[in-house]
Enzyme design. Structure first.
Site, PDB file in Angstrom:
ATOM      1  N   SER A   1       0.839  -1.203   0.000  1.00 32.86           N
ATOM      2  CA  SER A   1       0.000   0.000   0.000  1.00 32.86           C
ATOM      3  C   SER A   1       0.876   1.256   0.000  1.00 32.86           C
ATOM      4  O   SER A   1       1.746   1.392  -0.846  1.00 32.86           O
ATOM      5  CB  SER A   1      -0.960  -0.050   1.192  1.00 32.86           C
TER       6      SER A   1
ATOM      7  N   ASP B   1      -5.748  -3.557  -2.595  1.00 30.64           N
ATOM      8  CA  ASP B   1      -4.767  -3.235  -1.561  1.00 30.64           C
ATOM      9  C   ASP B   1      -4.134  -4.493  -0.959  1.00 30.64           C
ATOM     10  O   ASP B   1      -4.820  -5.406  -0.510  1.00 30.64           O
ATOM     11  CB  ASP B   1      -5.452  -2.423  -0.463  1.00 30.64           C
TER      12      ASP B   1
END
Length: 748
Positions: free
Chosen positions: A81, A227
């Site tokens: 991320s 993610d």
């Protein structure tokens, strides 16, 4: 006797010569041959692991600063991320100070706003802003309503990542970066970890940070990726798989929301994500050994979405790293060894934009022709690439509002560098629905109400022609169909047609200004037009309007219905550089129109009319002043009932009902003050007030005599579905109204 002296005489010169030759050879030999250095113990390979955490990930920059300050080498980087973004930039050759400058310079609020800046929208799409409809456009195709997969498609974010990784844009194997790198994402179909080690670096970073529901999934190698924090938020295992003997982990903590902080559905969803991230993070952290180093930044109330506070996060990361200095120091190198380490890292490429491009290629996943896309690109083969201009071109293509994404990539083929532009149409298109609403009350029983619905079908042909149908119910029902057809790929020239059923309520006044009746005009109208668009900012249009119908007296003295015929030519010039027609902060807009009604064109009577208008906005801090002036004129005061001007309503002489006044001439001047009262990007709220002066006149000689003064106070919000206003207006004569308004207020 003689033999012995002879042998002695010869031995001396030979030995001397051998000594001299040995000395010369020793001097000529390389240093390495003179004396072998003491063998150095091989240092352990160090992997840097950067955890995910949204805005909190800015703390990683502070950690990187301390690592470089302590001369700690990094042989591998693995990130998830926001950790993948910071780690990817570091692996690409950027130093911590450079990363800090870049992320501080980004307008994070704008980056995460998917809607194109109004200056980049096509003029056709700007004209849509004048419709009283919500800006949300769900798809409607084959009888089904379709929605996007996420709130943000990441168009602006992608361009930022492209720019930041431009120096290594042609490196496809992440082991060939200055520091070998891995980004971690999650397969949306299976929930499994996906380790990205090759391909387009910017796309990989984007995939690693595609928060489900907030960002669109990224399609890489046939997998929809989101993610990486869902599957592996602290990718220690990934760094070890790369070959790391030692790992240094920059963790961001996993503070859970307290009961007092769980106050909404969003906070409940956020807490569930916290649980998920915390569980897989704990598993990874349990694998750390005594030689590994864990740096944990405690960010407090700085959350994953607090991108406005990244400047606060970086020093916290630096402080956390300094607290771990004792554990880190064992891996520090001497100045000389660290310099050799830095020199051994691969060198990043030069920033894009200096070299000429050999080709420009379009990968088009839409129904419009390649020529439509190419018409907006200024990059040409054989010319130097201007990356900033290319990004502006990309945004204008996106501003056509038919694409889910418009991206570019620099590629190398046969030793030549080219630009590949990739466009992907919206999967929930090409047909879109919009709705809108206007209502108000003057406390005396007058409550205009209008609810509208439009359906727009884009890409009906390769030049991006459009078909639109719409209707409105309420006090002025209407129905229409419209076609807009560009005549060239750049839509510089166009033709349009509109056919519909229209109604208008018209208040009639006597010479003393008394409202004596209310008429309703009902008819069928046809409008044909053609013109020239000037980039995204202006248009010149020539058109013909034909309308036939009848006028009834609904309120007032009974009178027989009368038929009417309208036939006129018009020419219109429009300029629009406002940044918003909902809550403008800068720019201007202007309009100039002349209409000629003639019996030869099918009208009942001959008359001319003109419209002139100008609006301007400027801001300082949270404050904005918006000024506007417009005039509508009938030079000979002979326009028929159906062509009279109307005035009244919110910010158009507030306090009066919508379109309460009717006359041959109309004028309005207004000054509006707006102040931003919150910091929520997706729900901007404002408080405002206005001063207004204007009136309608029957005689052009009375123009500006005895204007009517009015004012308003209101609150408004720019919501995800569109602008909403709740206001109170008052005008001279004791007129008061409450308004609930959904739609643009600052357009003509």
């Amino acid at each position: 006797m003689n033999a012995t002296p002879y042998r002695t005489h010869m031995r001396g010169p030979v030995l001397s010569a051998l000594v001299v030759m040995a000395s010369m050879l020793a001097l000529a030999a390389p240093a390495s041959a003179q004396a072998a250095p003491e063998p150095q113990a091989a240092r352990p390979k160090i992997g840097l692991v950067l955890a995910g955490g949204g805005a909190k990930g800015a703390a990683h920059v502070g950690v990187l600063k301390v690592l470089e300050e302590m001369n700690i080498p990094v042989d591998y980087v693995a990130g998830t991320s926001m950790g993948s973004i910071i780690g990817g930039l570091y692996a690409s050759g950027m130093r911590p100070q450079e990363i800090e400058r870049e992320i501080q310079s980004i307008d994070w609020r704008d980056v995460f706003k998917d809607e194109p800046n109004r200056e980049d929208r096509s003029f056709r799409r700007k004209q849509d802003d004048a419709l009283y409809v919500f800006k949300v456009k769900p798809g409607f195709n084959e009888g089904k309503i379709e929605m996007p997969l996420a709130y943000v498609h990441g168009q602006k974010f992608d361009l930022q990542l492209n720019r930041l990784t431009a120096r290594v844009s042609q490196v496809k194997d992440f082991d060939q970066l200055p520091i070998p790198f891995r980004a971690v994402a999650t397969d949306l179909e299976t929930g499994r970890e996906v380790v990205l080690k090759s391909g387009n670096l910017a796309r990989s970073l984007r995939a690693s940070m595609a928060v489900p529901g907030a960002f669109d999934p990224v399609d890489i190698d046939g997998k929809l990726l989101v993610d990486g924090g869902i599957s592996n938020n602290v990718p220690v295992s990934v760094a070890r798989a790369m070959g790391a003997d030692i790992v240094i982990v920059s963790d961001l903590g996993s503070e859970m929301l307290t009961r007092d902080q769980i106050t909404s559905a969003l906070s409940v969803a956020g807490q569930m994500v916290n649980f998920l991230f915390a569980l897989n993070s704990q598993e990874q952290l349990k694998s750390l050994g005594p030689d590994d180093v864990l740096i944990t930044s405690r960010l407090g109330d700085i959350g994953a979405g607090s991108f406005g506070r990244i400047n606060e996060a970086m020093p916290i990361g630096e402080q956390a790293a300094r607290q771990a200095a004792e554990s880190l120091r064992r891996y520090s190198l001497s100045e000389a060894d660290y310099d050799r380490y830095l020199a051994s890292r691969g060198k990043p490429g030069a920033e894009g934009g200096a070299d000429a491009v050999a080709f420009v290629r379009i990968q088009n996943q839409s129904k419009v022709s390649d020529a439509v896309i190419a018409s907006h690109l200024s990059a040409k083969p054989g010319e130097p690439l201007d990356v900033a201009q290319l990004e502006r071109d990309i945004q204008q293509i996106y501003g056509l509002e038919i694409f889910e994404s418009v991206r570019y990539e620099l590629v190398e083929e046969d030793g030549q560098t080219g630009v590949v532009v990739q466009v992907k149409e919206k999967p929930w298109g090409p047909g879109y629905l919009q709705t809108g609403l206007i209502t108000s009350s003057n406390f005396e029983g007058d409550a205009p109400f209008r609810l509208g619905l439009t359906y727009t079908m884009t890409q009906i042909n390769p030049l991006n022609g459009e078909l639109r149908i719409g209707g409105q119910i309420g006090d002025e029902p209407a129905l229409f169909g419209e076609i807009f057809q560009p005549l060239d790929p750049a839509a510089r020239y166009f033709a349009s047609g509109r056919l519909g059923y229209v109604t208008r309520n018209i208040n009639l006044f006597d010479d003393a200004g008394n409202n004596i009746a209310q008429a309703r005009a009902r008819g069928f109208a046809l409008e044909l037009g053609a013109g020239r668009q000037f980039g995204t900012w202006g248009e010149a249009r020539l058109g013909y309007r034909r309308e036939i119908g009848e006028i009834d007296i609904g309120i007032g003295a009974p009178a027989p219905s009368q038929d009417y015929d309208t036939g006129l030519l018009f020419v219109r010039l429009t300029d629009d550089k406002l940044d918003s027609v909902y809550f403008p902060t800068k720019g201007h807009a202007g309009k100039l129109e002349w209409r000629m009604s003639r019996e030869d064109f099918g009208a009942d009577t001959d008359f001319d009319q003109a419209t002139l208008g100008y609006n301007h906005a400027f801001s300082w801090g949270r404050n904005t002043l918006f000024g506007g002036l417009f005039m509508e004129l009938t030079p000979d005061e002979d326009a028929p009932i159906q062509s009279l001007y109307r005035l009244g309503g919110f910010l158009k002489l507030s306090g009066l009902s919508q379109d309460e006044l009717t006359g041959q001439q109309a004028g309005l001047a207004r000054l509006v003050y707006l102040r931003r009262i919150n910091d929520i990007q997706f729900l901007k709220a404002y408080a405002g007030a206005s001063l207004e002066a204007g009136k309608v006149w029957q005689d052009s000689g009375d123009l500006f005599d005895d204007p009517l003064f009015a004012g308003s106070a209101f609150i408004g919000a720019d919501t995800p579905i569109g602008p909403v206003y709740l206001g109170y207006g008052h005008s001279e004569g004791g007129n008061d109204s409450l308004y609930l308004f959904l739609g643009p207020l600052f357009s003509f």
